[in-house]
Every structure is written in structure tokens, then in C-alpha cells.
Motif scaffolding. Sequence first.
Motif, short mmCIF file in Angstrom:
data_model
loop_
_atom_site.label_atom_id
_atom_site.label_comp_id
_atom_site.label_asym_id
_atom_site.label_seq_id
_atom_site.Cartn_x
_atom_site.Cartn_y
_atom_site.Cartn_z
N THR A 241 -18.05 4.54 0.41
CA THR A 241 -17.70 3.37 1.21
C THR A 241 -16.95 2.35 0.38
OG1 THR A 241 -19.56 3.66 2.73
CG2 THR A 241 -18.63 1.44 2.55
N ALA A 242 -15.75 1.99 0.81
CA ALA A 242 -14.91 1.07 0.06
C ALA A 242 -13.62 0.83 0.84
CB ALA A 242 -14.56 1.64 -1.32
N THR A 243 -12.84 -0.12 0.35
CA THR A 243 -11.46 -0.25 0.80
C THR A 243 -10.60 0.60 -0.10
OG1 THR A 243 -11.86 -2.50 1.61
CG2 THR A 243 -9.56 -1.84 1.26
N TYR A 244 -9.76 1.43 0.50
CA TYR A 244 -8.94 2.36 -0.25
C TYR A 244 -7.48 1.87 -0.27
CZ TYR A 244 -12.69 5.75 -0.67
OH TYR A 244 -13.86 6.37 -1.00
N TYR A 245 -6.89 1.92 -1.45
CA TYR A 245 -5.53 1.46 -1.67
C TYR A 245 -4.67 2.56 -2.27
CZ TYR A 245 -7.85 -3.13 -1.51
OH TYR A 245 -8.60 -4.22 -1.15
N CYS A 246 -3.41 2.60 -1.87
CA CYS A 246 -2.46 3.44 -2.58
C CYS A 246 -1.54 2.54 -3.40
CB CYS A 246 -1.66 4.31 -1.63
SG CYS A 246 -0.60 3.44 -0.46
N ALA A 247 -0.99 3.12 -4.44
CA ALA A 247 -0.10 2.38 -5.34
C ALA A 247 0.91 3.35 -5.93
CB ALA A 247 -0.91 1.70 -6.43
N GLY B 196 -0.40 -1.12 -1.64
CA GLY B 196 -0.60 -1.36 -0.21
C GLY B 196 -1.71 -2.37 0.02
N GLN B 197 -1.98 -2.65 1.28
CA GLN B 197 -2.97 -3.65 1.66
C GLN B 197 -4.37 -3.08 1.81
OE1 GLN B 197 -2.36 -7.08 1.87
NE2 GLN B 197 -0.56 -6.29 0.80
N GLY B 198 -4.48 -1.77 1.87
CA GLY B 198 -5.79 -1.14 1.92
C GLY B 198 -6.22 -0.73 3.32
N THR B 199 -7.11 0.26 3.36
CA THR B 199 -7.73 0.71 4.60
C THR B 199 -9.22 0.93 4.34
OG1 THR B 199 -7.60 2.33 6.40
CG2 THR B 199 -7.20 3.17 4.18
N GLN C 65 7.48 -1.48 0.61
CA GLN C 65 6.26 -1.63 1.40
C GLN C 65 5.46 -0.34 1.38
OE1 GLN C 65 6.91 -2.71 5.52
NE2 GLN C 65 4.92 -3.70 5.67
N LEU C 66 4.14 -0.48 1.23
CA LEU C 66 3.22 0.64 1.30
C LEU C 66 2.18 0.31 2.37
CD1 LEU C 66 4.19 0.36 -1.83
CD2 LEU C 66 2.33 1.96 -2.27
N VAL C 67 1.95 1.23 3.28
CA VAL C 67 1.01 1.00 4.37
C VAL C 67 0.02 2.15 4.42
CG1 VAL C 67 0.70 0.65 6.83
CG2 VAL C 67 2.71 -0.31 5.68
#
Length: 128
Positions: free
Chosen positions: A91-97, A119-122, A3-5
Motif C-alpha cells: 500500500t502506497a502512492t506509486y510514481y514513475c520517473a 509523475g504525480q502518482g497513483t 509530462q508523466l501520468v
Amino acid sequence: QVQLVESGGGSVQPGGSLKLSCTVSGFALEDYAIGWFRQAPGKEREGVSCISGTVDIADYADSVKGRFAISRENAKNTAYLQMNNLNPGDTATYYCAVIGAEYFPNYCSRGRGDYLYWGQGTQVTVSS
């Protein structure tokens, strides 16, 4: 369970700063290379920054170079993206992987196809 949050997103004015966090569970972050990506509405997901799995070599997209900084704190199983001097184009949704460090031991990739877990993004919104 892997899981990545992501956390730390929000709304800021141009010129402001945010620090995103990516906390992982189910594996040891030290064994993985990390990428940060973002996706704005109607646009493709783009690689913003990455850090290699073994020797912490980082890379940045030209659009964020000098403003963003990627880091990792393996003891906390957390990666970070410090974002300074933000502008509306950020401006965007940011994701880690992440992907196993054996694939990127001493360099890293900003290609979204190179990462296994996401992850699901922030959401980050920059406006006045």
C-alpha cells in the motif's frame, strides 16, 4: 512540455493484482530509462523497479522480486508495472520517473536522486 501520468491504481484485496501505466508526453520514451517508486505514509520514497534505457535490463527491490514486472511499450510512450500477489505492505502512492538513456544505457538505478522527471502518482491500497 514534459509530462508523466500514472494510472491503474486502486483498491484490491491481498493476493490481487494491478497493472500500473505511466504514459509520457513531450519526449520519446525510448530515449529514457524508467523507474517506479512508491511512498507509504510516514515513509521515504523507495525504488521498486527500474529498466534501463537501451537494452531493457530490469532491476527490482527484494520486497517485490518475483511479484512485480516492469515493461515498456515505446510505440505507445507507455511504461508498465504489473503487480501480482499484492499484500498490505504494498500500500502506497506509486510514481514513475525517467532519466535520459545515456545515463543508464545497460543498467538502471532505483535511487530516487537519479531521475529527472516525475509523475504525480497513483494510489494503491491493499486491504481485506
